[in-house]
Scaffold this motif. Sequence first.
Motif, PDB file in Angstrom:
ATOM      1  N   PHE A   1      -7.305  34.184  68.333  1.00  0.00           N
ATOM      2  CA  PHE A   1      -8.703  34.338  68.294  1.00  0.00           C
ATOM      3  C   PHE A   1      -9.258  35.361  69.029  1.00  0.00           C
ATOM      4  O   PHE A   1      -8.929  36.086  69.921  1.00  0.00           O
ATOM      5  CB  PHE A   1      -9.422  33.044  69.314  1.00  0.00           C
ATOM      6  CG  PHE A   1     -10.764  32.824  69.581  1.00  0.00           C
ATOM      7  CD1 PHE A   1     -11.503  32.094  68.642  1.00  0.00           C
ATOM      8  CD2 PHE A   1     -11.206  33.395  70.567  1.00  0.00           C
ATOM      9  CE1 PHE A   1     -12.894  31.916  68.712  1.00  0.00           C
ATOM     10  CE2 PHE A   1     -12.686  32.914  70.616  1.00  0.00           C
ATOM     11  CZ  PHE A   1     -13.403  32.406  69.947  1.00  0.00           C
ATOM     12  N   LEU A   2     -10.445  36.022  68.475  1.00  0.00           N
ATOM     13  CA  LEU A   2     -10.878  37.115  68.983  1.00  0.00           C
ATOM     14  C   LEU A   2     -12.185  36.968  69.440  1.00  0.00           C
ATOM     15  O   LEU A   2     -13.260  36.564  69.360  1.00  0.00           O
ATOM     16  CB  LEU A   2     -11.182  38.217  67.558  1.00  0.00           C
ATOM     17  CG  LEU A   2     -12.094  39.639  68.185  1.00  0.00           C
ATOM     18  CD1 LEU A   2     -11.115  40.320  69.147  1.00  0.00           C
ATOM     19  CD2 LEU A   2     -12.507  40.135  66.923  1.00  0.00           C
TER      20      LEU A   2
ATOM     21  N   GLY B   1      -0.433  41.517  68.928  1.00  0.00           N
ATOM     22  CA  GLY B   1      -1.381  40.744  69.887  1.00  0.00           C
ATOM     23  C   GLY B   1      -2.270  41.552  70.723  1.00  0.00           C
ATOM     24  O   GLY B   1      -2.547  41.164  71.833  1.00  0.00           O
ATOM     25  N   THR B   2      -2.358  43.024  70.328  1.00  0.00           N
ATOM     26  CA  THR B   2      -3.110  43.816  70.954  1.00  0.00           C
ATOM     27  C   THR B   2      -4.590  44.293  70.342  1.00  0.00           C
ATOM     28  O   THR B   2      -4.831  44.037  69.073  1.00  0.00           O
ATOM     29  CB  THR B   2      -2.565  45.218  71.201  1.00  0.00           C
ATOM     30  OG1 THR B   2      -2.236  45.782  69.931  1.00  0.00           O
ATOM     31  CG2 THR B   2      -1.080  45.065  72.041  1.00  0.00           C
ATOM     32  N   ILE B   3      -5.380  44.650  71.181  1.00  0.00           N
ATOM     33  CA  ILE B   3      -6.826  44.961  70.621  1.00  0.00           C
ATOM     34  C   ILE B   3      -7.260  46.181  71.577  1.00  0.00           C
ATOM     35  O   ILE B   3      -6.836  46.328  72.623  1.00  0.00           O
ATOM     36  CB  ILE B   3      -8.001  43.909  70.897  1.00  0.00           C
ATOM     37  CG1 ILE B   3      -9.070  44.243  70.387  1.00  0.00           C
ATOM     38  CG2 ILE B   3      -7.924  43.555  72.450  1.00  0.00           C
ATOM     39  CD1 ILE B   3     -10.193  43.082  70.405  1.00  0.00           C
TER      40      ILE B   3
ATOM     41  N   THR C   1     -13.835  41.133  76.190  1.00  0.00           N
ATOM     42  CA  THR C   1     -13.388  40.996  74.760  1.00  0.00           C
ATOM     43  C   THR C   1     -11.859  41.264  74.817  1.00  0.00           C
ATOM     44  O   THR C   1     -11.297  42.014  75.414  1.00  0.00           O
ATOM     45  CB  THR C   1     -14.227  42.310  74.103  1.00  0.00           C
ATOM     46  OG1 THR C   1     -15.426  42.200  73.950  1.00  0.00           O
ATOM     47  CG2 THR C   1     -13.675  42.573  72.614  1.00  0.00           C
ATOM     48  N   THR C   2     -11.285  40.435  74.305  1.00  0.00           N
ATOM     49  CA  THR C   2      -9.925  40.074  74.290  1.00  0.00           C
ATOM     50  C   THR C   2      -9.236  39.484  72.840  1.00  0.00           C
ATOM     51  O   THR C   2     -10.020  38.838  72.207  1.00  0.00           O
ATOM     52  CB  THR C   2      -9.363  39.343  75.450  1.00  0.00           C
ATOM     53  OG1 THR C   2      -9.881  37.981  75.204  1.00  0.00           O
ATOM     54  CG2 THR C   2      -9.663  39.883  76.884  1.00  0.00           C
ATOM     55  N   LEU C   3      -8.021  39.606  72.616  1.00  0.00           N
ATOM     56  CA  LEU C   3      -7.566  38.918  71.370  1.00  0.00           C
ATOM     57  C   LEU C   3      -6.465  37.823  72.154  1.00  0.00           C
ATOM     58  O   LEU C   3      -5.670  38.117  72.791  1.00  0.00           O
ATOM     59  CB  LEU C   3      -6.818  40.055  70.441  1.00  0.00           C
ATOM     60  CG  LEU C   3      -5.918  39.403  69.569  1.00  0.00           C
ATOM     61  CD1 LEU C   3      -7.066  38.805  68.521  1.00  0.00           C
ATOM     62  CD2 LEU C   3      -5.162  40.302  68.566  1.00  0.00           C
ATOM     63  N   LEU C   4      -6.723  36.520  71.916  1.00  0.00           N
ATOM     64  CA  LEU C   4      -6.058  35.429  72.090  1.00  0.00           C
ATOM     65  C   LEU C   4      -4.891  35.110  71.092  1.00  0.00           C
ATOM     66  O   LEU C   4      -5.550  34.905  69.944  1.00  0.00           O
ATOM     67  CB  LEU C   4      -6.770  34.290  72.607  1.00  0.00           C
ATOM     68  CG  LEU C   4      -7.989  34.680  73.592  1.00  0.00           C
ATOM     69  CD1 LEU C   4      -9.016  33.531  73.784  1.00  0.00           C
ATOM     70  CD2 LEU C   4      -7.488  35.037  74.835  1.00  0.00           C
ATOM     71  N   THR C   5      -3.694  35.293  71.425  1.00  0.00           N
ATOM     72  CA  THR C   5      -2.796  34.720  70.320  1.00  0.00           C
ATOM     73  C   THR C   5      -2.579  33.342  70.035  1.00  0.00           C
ATOM     74  O   THR C   5      -1.798  32.902  69.182  1.00  0.00           O
ATOM     75  CB  THR C   5      -1.333  35.479  70.733  1.00  0.00           C
ATOM     76  OG1 THR C   5      -1.111  34.997  72.176  1.00  0.00           O
ATOM     77  CG2 THR C   5      -1.484  37.110  70.562  1.00  0.00           C
TER      78      THR C   5
ATOM     79  N   THR D   1      -9.982  48.184  67.062  1.00  0.00           N
ATOM     80  CA  THR D   1      -8.896  47.897  66.108  1.00  0.00           C
ATOM     81  C   THR D   1      -7.916  46.844  66.619  1.00  0.00           C
ATOM     82  O   THR D   1      -7.826  46.741  67.759  1.00  0.00           O
ATOM     83  CB  THR D   1      -8.133  49.318  66.192  1.00  0.00           C
ATOM     84  OG1 THR D   1      -7.809  49.684  67.511  1.00  0.00           O
ATOM     85  CG2 THR D   1      -8.866  50.525  65.432  1.00  0.00           C
ATOM     86  N   ILE D   2      -7.373  46.081  65.886  1.00  0.00           N
ATOM     87  CA  ILE D   2      -6.467  44.763  66.066  1.00  0.00           C
ATOM     88  C   ILE D   2      -5.169  45.179  65.491  1.00  0.00           C
ATOM     89  O   ILE D   2      -5.100  45.472  64.360  1.00  0.00           O
ATOM     90  CB  ILE D   2      -7.386  43.578  65.733  1.00  0.00           C
ATOM     91  CG1 ILE D   2      -8.497  43.403  66.373  1.00  0.00           C
ATOM     92  CG2 ILE D   2      -6.158  42.381  65.975  1.00  0.00           C
ATOM     93  CD1 ILE D   2      -9.328  42.091  65.891  1.00  0.00           C
ATOM     94  N   ASP D   3      -4.298  44.938  66.320  1.00  0.00           N
ATOM     95  CA  ASP D   3      -2.764  44.650  65.926  1.00  0.00           C
ATOM     96  C   ASP D   3      -2.270  43.004  65.960  1.00  0.00           C
ATOM     97  O   ASP D   3      -1.892  42.954  66.983  1.00  0.00           O
ATOM     98  CB  ASP D   3      -1.655  45.550  66.401  1.00  0.00           C
ATOM     99  CG  ASP D   3      -0.369  45.592  65.838  1.00  0.00           C
ATOM    100  OD1 ASP D   3      -0.295  44.583  65.035  1.00  0.00           O
ATOM    101  OD2 ASP D   3       0.412  46.160  66.190  1.00  0.00           O
TER     102      ASP D   3
END
Length: 180
Positions: free
Chosen positions: A101-102, A135-137, A54-58, A129-131
């Motif tokens: 993209f989450l 670009g952080t999760i 599980t990652t947040l792709l900028t 929680t997403i910022d």
Amino acid sequence: MKIKPLAILLFCCCLSLQSCWPTGTDDTDDFIDLQFSDYFQPVIMQRSEFETTTTLLTNAEVIINSGKIYVKDNYIFINERNKGFHIINNTDPTNPQNIAFLNVLGSSDLTIKDDAIYVNNATDLLALTIDINSGTIEITKRVTNAFPQIRSPFGSEFYNLQENEIIVDWILNDTSNEPS
């Protein structure tokens, strides 16, 4: 005279069922016994690897196989089935921007309450929680095995899993070798 309409009715019923009677010929060449696994193959991961995906792709991803849509404030979340969520900045509705993209494997749905995002992650339930600006999760909570394994597109269950294996998706087998 009532016998004639009854005889005609019986004759029509027998005639309509004629194709169901065995003819003595071998018709087995007309049918191929295929199982659902001949069409779809499960994508299986070990739990230890699965929990790190599980990652947040900028970088925005192209929407290919969209699912549910969720709107929160100036953002639109569009599900990419079993892959994650496209995050669209809708501050200017005339020009929405696909901004991130989450990546959440096995996902199909989410909900948001205050600043917490709740999403299914194959068999698990995540609170995130997403910022988006940085670009952080952060995964604030993981409830393991909250959901059953993902079923195949035919609705069948996959029973040959080891204890720490998770089905994150089903992919279509290459059917180019199938007889026509």
